[in-house]
Design a protein around this motif. Sequence first.
Motif, short mmCIF file in Angstrom:
data_model
loop_
_atom_site.label_atom_id
_atom_site.label_comp_id
_atom_site.label_asym_id
_atom_site.label_seq_id
_atom_site.Cartn_x
_atom_site.Cartn_y
_atom_site.Cartn_z
N PHE A 76 28.13 -21.67 7.67
CA PHE A 76 28.78 -22.99 7.59
C PHE A 76 29.54 -23.32 8.87
O PHE A 76 29.66 -24.48 9.25
CB PHE A 76 29.72 -23.03 6.38
CG PHE A 76 30.26 -24.40 6.08
CD1 PHE A 76 29.44 -25.39 5.55
CD2 PHE A 76 31.59 -24.71 6.33
CE1 PHE A 76 29.93 -26.65 5.27
CE2 PHE A 76 32.10 -25.96 6.04
CZ PHE A 76 31.27 -26.94 5.51
N MET A 77 30.04 -22.30 9.55
CA MET A 77 30.81 -22.52 10.78
C MET A 77 29.98 -23.17 11.88
O MET A 77 30.53 -23.68 12.86
CB MET A 77 31.41 -21.21 11.27
CG MET A 77 32.55 -20.73 10.38
SD MET A 77 33.15 -19.08 10.80
CE MET A 77 34.00 -19.43 12.32
N TYR A 82 32.10 -28.22 9.21
CA TYR A 82 33.10 -27.19 9.49
C TYR A 82 34.02 -27.64 10.61
O TYR A 82 35.24 -27.47 10.52
CB TYR A 82 32.45 -25.85 9.85
CG TYR A 82 33.49 -24.84 10.26
CD1 TYR A 82 34.23 -24.15 9.30
CD2 TYR A 82 33.78 -24.60 11.60
CE1 TYR A 82 35.21 -23.25 9.66
CE2 TYR A 82 34.77 -23.70 11.97
CZ TYR A 82 35.48 -23.03 11.00
OH TYR A 82 36.46 -22.15 11.36
N VAL A 83 33.45 -28.19 11.66
CA VAL A 83 34.26 -28.65 12.80
C VAL A 83 35.28 -29.68 12.33
O VAL A 83 36.46 -29.62 12.72
CB VAL A 83 33.35 -29.22 13.91
CG1 VAL A 83 34.16 -29.86 15.02
CG2 VAL A 83 32.45 -28.13 14.47
N ASP A 84 34.86 -30.60 11.48
CA ASP A 84 35.78 -31.62 10.96
C ASP A 84 36.88 -31.00 10.10
O ASP A 84 38.05 -31.38 10.21
CB ASP A 84 35.02 -32.67 10.14
CG ASP A 84 34.08 -33.51 10.99
OD1 ASP A 84 34.26 -33.57 12.23
OD2 ASP A 84 33.15 -34.10 10.41
N ILE A 85 36.53 -30.06 9.24
CA ILE A 85 37.51 -29.41 8.38
C ILE A 85 38.48 -28.58 9.22
O ILE A 85 39.70 -28.64 9.01
CB ILE A 85 36.81 -28.54 7.31
CG1 ILE A 85 36.09 -29.45 6.31
CG2 ILE A 85 37.80 -27.63 6.59
CD1 ILE A 85 35.15 -28.72 5.37
N GLU A 86 37.97 -27.87 10.18
CA GLU A 86 38.83 -27.06 11.06
C GLU A 86 39.85 -27.95 11.78
O GLU A 86 41.04 -27.63 11.85
CB GLU A 86 37.98 -26.30 12.07
CG GLU A 86 38.79 -25.45 13.02
CD GLU A 86 37.94 -24.78 14.07
OE1 GLU A 86 38.23 -23.61 14.38
OE2 GLU A 86 37.00 -25.42 14.59
N THR A 108 37.59 -27.51 0.25
CA THR A 108 37.79 -28.75 1.03
C THR A 108 36.47 -29.49 1.21
O THR A 108 36.40 -30.70 1.05
CB THR A 108 38.42 -28.42 2.40
OG1 THR A 108 39.67 -27.75 2.17
CG2 THR A 108 38.65 -29.68 3.22
N TYR A 109 35.42 -28.76 1.52
CA TYR A 109 34.09 -29.35 1.66
C TYR A 109 33.66 -30.04 0.37
O TYR A 109 33.16 -31.18 0.39
CB TYR A 109 33.08 -28.26 2.05
CG TYR A 109 31.65 -28.71 2.07
CD1 TYR A 109 31.17 -29.55 3.07
CD2 TYR A 109 30.75 -28.28 1.10
CE1 TYR A 109 29.84 -29.95 3.09
CE2 TYR A 109 29.43 -28.67 1.11
CZ TYR A 109 28.98 -29.51 2.12
OH TYR A 109 27.67 -29.91 2.13
N LYS A 110 33.89 -29.38 -0.76
CA LYS A 110 33.55 -29.96 -2.06
C LYS A 110 34.33 -31.26 -2.29
O LYS A 110 33.76 -32.26 -2.74
CB LYS A 110 33.86 -28.97 -3.18
CG LYS A 110 33.66 -29.52 -4.57
CD LYS A 110 34.11 -28.53 -5.64
CE LYS A 110 34.05 -29.15 -7.01
NZ LYS A 110 34.64 -28.27 -8.03
N ILE A 111 35.61 -31.24 -1.99
CA ILE A 111 36.44 -32.43 -2.18
C ILE A 111 35.91 -33.59 -1.34
O ILE A 111 35.73 -34.70 -1.83
CB ILE A 111 37.92 -32.12 -1.83
CG1 ILE A 111 38.53 -31.19 -2.89
CG2 ILE A 111 38.73 -33.40 -1.70
CD1 ILE A 111 39.88 -30.60 -2.48
N ILE A 112 35.66 -33.32 -0.07
CA ILE A 112 35.17 -34.37 0.83
C ILE A 112 33.83 -34.91 0.38
O ILE A 112 33.59 -36.11 0.37
CB ILE A 112 35.07 -33.83 2.27
CG1 ILE A 112 36.47 -33.53 2.82
CG2 ILE A 112 34.32 -34.80 3.17
CD1 ILE A 112 36.45 -32.71 4.10
N LYS A 113 32.94 -34.00 -0.03
CA LYS A 113 31.58 -34.37 -0.41
C LYS A 113 31.52 -35.14 -1.72
O LYS A 113 30.77 -36.10 -1.86
CB LYS A 113 30.73 -33.11 -0.51
CG LYS A 113 29.28 -33.37 -0.81
CD LYS A 113 28.52 -32.08 -0.83
CE LYS A 113 27.10 -32.43 -1.19
NZ LYS A 113 26.28 -31.41 -1.61
#
Length: 141
Positions: A76-77, A82-86, A108-113
Amino acid sequence: MKIKFEINGHPIEINENPKKKLSEYLKQNNYFSIKNGCNQGKCGSCTVLLNNNPVLSCLIPLAEIEQTQITTLEGFMKSDEYVDIEKAFKQKNINFCGYCNAGKIFITYKIIKHNPFITREEIKKEVSFLKCNCVELDSFA
């Protein structure tokens, strides 16, 4: 039992005990983002994406991953997400301690998606299972 699946975009075929947990297999095969936390699905340190949805790999027997796509934090990195979450974590001063990163990042990915208009209380509920000293629930909201 022979089991076919993908890890981080690479096809894999293994011959393993179908009752073995996915987290155990991943740890034995040098996926270092997987941590042995509680082994009961309560801490989030073993989180991976299964068909693009976060799951606790300590609860998933290998028999259930036939013909699925597994993404570990290592894979995922390499993504734009990942870049956006980081970047967002750094802006909110959310720590990367190394222990619960996979749980924090994949939730966080789940929330955004799935719910870009999530409320503060819903965020707290989503991250409430993370059992790590570095997690401040208010940091997420």
